[in-house]
Design an enzyme around this catalytic site. Sequence first.
Site, mmCIF file in Angstrom:
data_model
loop_
_atom_site.group_PDB
_atom_site.id
_atom_site.type_symbol
_atom_site.label_atom_id
_atom_site.label_comp_id
_atom_site.label_asym_id
_atom_site.label_seq_id
_atom_site.Cartn_x
_atom_site.Cartn_y
_atom_site.Cartn_z
ATOM 1 N N ASN A 47 -8.333 1.592 10.424
ATOM 2 C CA ASN A 47 -7.494 1.273 11.573
ATOM 3 C C ASN A 47 -8.017 1.989 12.812
ATOM 4 O O ASN A 47 -8.481 1.376 13.770
ATOM 5 C CB ASN A 47 -6.044 1.640 11.292
ATOM 6 C CG ASN A 47 -5.071 1.150 12.368
ATOM 7 O OD1 ASN A 47 -3.878 1.289 12.238
ATOM 8 N ND2 ASN A 47 -5.555 0.549 13.450
ATOM 9 N N THR A 48 -7.979 3.327 12.785
ATOM 10 C CA THR A 48 -8.345 4.110 13.967
ATOM 11 C C THR A 48 -9.771 3.843 14.417
ATOM 12 O O THR A 48 -10.052 3.815 15.623
ATOM 13 C CB THR A 48 -8.152 5.606 13.686
ATOM 14 O OG1 THR A 48 -6.846 5.824 13.168
ATOM 15 C CG2 THR A 48 -8.330 6.423 14.956
ATOM 16 N N ALA A 97 -9.478 5.612 5.015
ATOM 17 C CA ALA A 97 -9.344 6.800 5.874
ATOM 18 C C ALA A 97 -10.676 7.505 6.097
ATOM 19 O O ALA A 97 -11.444 7.726 5.170
ATOM 20 C CB ALA A 97 -8.329 7.794 5.319
ATOM 21 N N LYS A 100 0.855 -1.188 0.000
ATOM 22 C CA LYS A 100 0.000 0.000 0.000
ATOM 23 C C LYS A 100 0.887 1.233 0.000
ATOM 24 O O LYS A 100 1.694 1.440 0.910
ATOM 25 C CB LYS A 100 -0.912 0.016 1.226
ATOM 26 C CG LYS A 100 -1.793 1.267 1.274
ATOM 27 C CD LYS A 100 -2.452 1.457 2.622
ATOM 28 C CE LYS A 100 -3.040 2.855 2.704
ATOM 29 N NZ LYS A 100 -3.547 3.175 4.059
ATOM 30 N N GLY A 104 -7.853 9.269 10.378
ATOM 31 C CA GLY A 104 -8.053 9.339 11.819
ATOM 32 C C GLY A 104 -9.119 10.312 12.275
ATOM 33 O O GLY A 104 -9.331 10.489 13.476
#
Length: 262
Positions: free
Chosen positions: A210-211, A188, A101, A162
């Site tokens: 992720n976050t 994102a 990535k 995030g």
Amino acid sequence: MNDNLIIAGKSYASRLLVGTGKYKDFAETRAALDASGAKIVTVAIRRTNLGQNTNEPNLLDAVPPSQFNYLPNTAGCYTAEDAVRTLRLARELLDGHNLVKLEVLGDPQSLYPNVVETLAAAKTLVAEGFQVMVYTSDDPIIAKQLEDIGCVAIMPLASLIGSGMGILNPWNLQLIMERVQVPVIVDAGVGTASDAAIAMELGCDGVLMNTAIAAAQNPVLMAGAMKKAVEAGREAYLAGRMPKKFYSASPSSPTAGLIGKP
């Protein structure tokens, strides 16, 4: 129904891709990954110990590559040169691994992608035999250029990394999906399960996060919620929603044969 995600000719049973950073420890990372059902997990090469530091816990032990498909990324890179160097290192650390990535950031405040540097890095990496999944803005022109370079998946942001703000511009995502043939994976900005479901209902091929999981009060529970959301959103997209009818109600039950009516 076999509806696997296909990237660079390889099939994956989950359309949810999950990052391995920001958890309190590797045990929580593994528990969240298991709950998510993800088959592809991203790894920030510059921030994660994959054996470089022998005296520290190693992600490879908690999340074995034999059980998960690693997707090394260039988080924290701000130039094409830095990103290329990082992924060359990843290929060495992961025994010739080519699926990567690419992300090249514009500044440390917004973490918005620098598309000029991203295009430059993508050209170099593709020429060197990497299979590049690329984080980019939601610009359909840039997305098409990245596909033309040879990237195997386009990963436009939903909102800033995030931020948890969700999908701010669904129209641009749809423009991208209309123009490119490779998978489009939202990357994102997802904050909660409904954001993931919306991305899939729009027709995106997958969602990377992720976050949204790691920063939840209960990451493992949130990972399970995201799994369900991605699956439900995908099924709703395939089913084809009913058309919207503004100012025109439509009864759910038949009106013919009602008591008192012929």
